[in-house]
Design a protein around this motif. Structure first.
Motif, PDB file in Angstrom:
ATOM      1  N   GLU A   9       0.829  -1.214   0.000  1.00  0.00           N
ATOM      2  CA  GLU A   9       0.000   0.000   0.000  1.00  0.00           C
ATOM      3  C   GLU A   9       0.863   1.263   0.000  1.00  0.00           C
ATOM      4  OE1 GLU A   9      -3.390   0.562  -0.197  1.00  0.00           O
ATOM      5  OE2 GLU A   9      -3.481  -1.549  -0.737  1.00  0.00           O
ATOM      6  N   TYR A  13       1.641   5.000  -5.439  1.00  0.00           N
ATOM      7  CA  TYR A  13       1.396   6.435  -5.358  1.00  0.00           C
ATOM      8  C   TYR A  13      -0.010   6.745  -5.848  1.00  0.00           C
ATOM      9  CZ  TYR A  13       1.779  11.414  -6.208  1.00  0.00           C
ATOM     10  OH  TYR A  13       1.570  12.768  -6.210  1.00  0.00           O
ATOM     11  N   ASP A  14      -0.759   7.446  -5.014  1.00  0.00           N
ATOM     12  CA  ASP A  14      -2.111   7.838  -5.402  1.00  0.00           C
ATOM     13  C   ASP A  14      -2.330   9.344  -5.246  1.00  0.00           C
ATOM     14  OD1 ASP A  14      -2.273   8.162  -2.685  1.00  0.00           O
ATOM     15  OD2 ASP A  14      -3.851   6.693  -2.368  1.00  0.00           O
ATOM     16  N   LYS A  18       0.408   9.209   2.757  1.00  0.00           N
ATOM     17  CA  LYS A  18      -0.305   8.118   3.429  1.00  0.00           C
ATOM     18  C   LYS A  18       0.017   8.105   4.923  1.00  0.00           C
ATOM     19  CE  LYS A  18      -0.572   5.548  -0.796  1.00  0.00           C
ATOM     20  NZ  LYS A  18      -0.518   4.259  -1.434  1.00  0.00           N
ATOM     21  N   SER A  55       3.986   5.575 -10.659  1.00  0.00           N
ATOM     22  CA  SER A  55       3.006   5.169  -9.648  1.00  0.00           C
ATOM     23  C   SER A  55       3.655   4.394  -8.503  1.00  0.00           C
ATOM     24  CB  SER A  55       1.905   4.319 -10.285  1.00  0.00           C
ATOM     25  OG  SER A  55       2.436   3.077 -10.729  1.00  0.00           O
TER      26      SER A  55
END
Length: 107
Positions: A9, A13-14, A18, A55
């Motif tokens: 998780e 990368y979103d 986080k 990502s």
């Protein structure tokens, strides 16, 4: 969440920091350190796929967590990654190369 899921998780990368996952990693230092080291070893051993993947941020989270803990066993690995040929270190780490690396290696 198991450790591998936590690392997975953190690696994706979103577009957001986080925080809750970082807090979980910080609370499980002993358990997650070998996984973070293995992730950096994978980047060192085959950097091209990671350098081209916008990502993937696992190496960044691993670097900063290990640096936060002053994990000296990671120093050689970090130096090896930042000594990769051509522009690979810059492709992998961007501004971290010049802005954060000295502080991460300082003990």
């Amino acid at each position: 969440m198991n450790i591998q899921n936590l690392v997975d998780e953190l690696s994706l990368y979103d577009g957001r920091y986080k925080r809750e996952l970082v807090d979980a990693a910080l609370a499980r230092r002993e358990e997650i350190t070998p996984h973070l080291m293995a992730l950096l070893e994978a980047v060192r051993d085959n950097p091209r796929p990671y350098a081209g993947d916008d990502s993937f941020f696992g190496h960044l989270y691993a670097l900063f967590l290990l640096g936060h803990w002053r994990e000296t066993s990671a120093h050689r690995l970090v130096i090896d990654i930042f000594s990769l040929p051509d522009d690979l270190p810059e492709e992998l780490f961007g501004d971290v190369l010049n802005e954060d690396l000295p502080g991460l290696l300082h003990n």
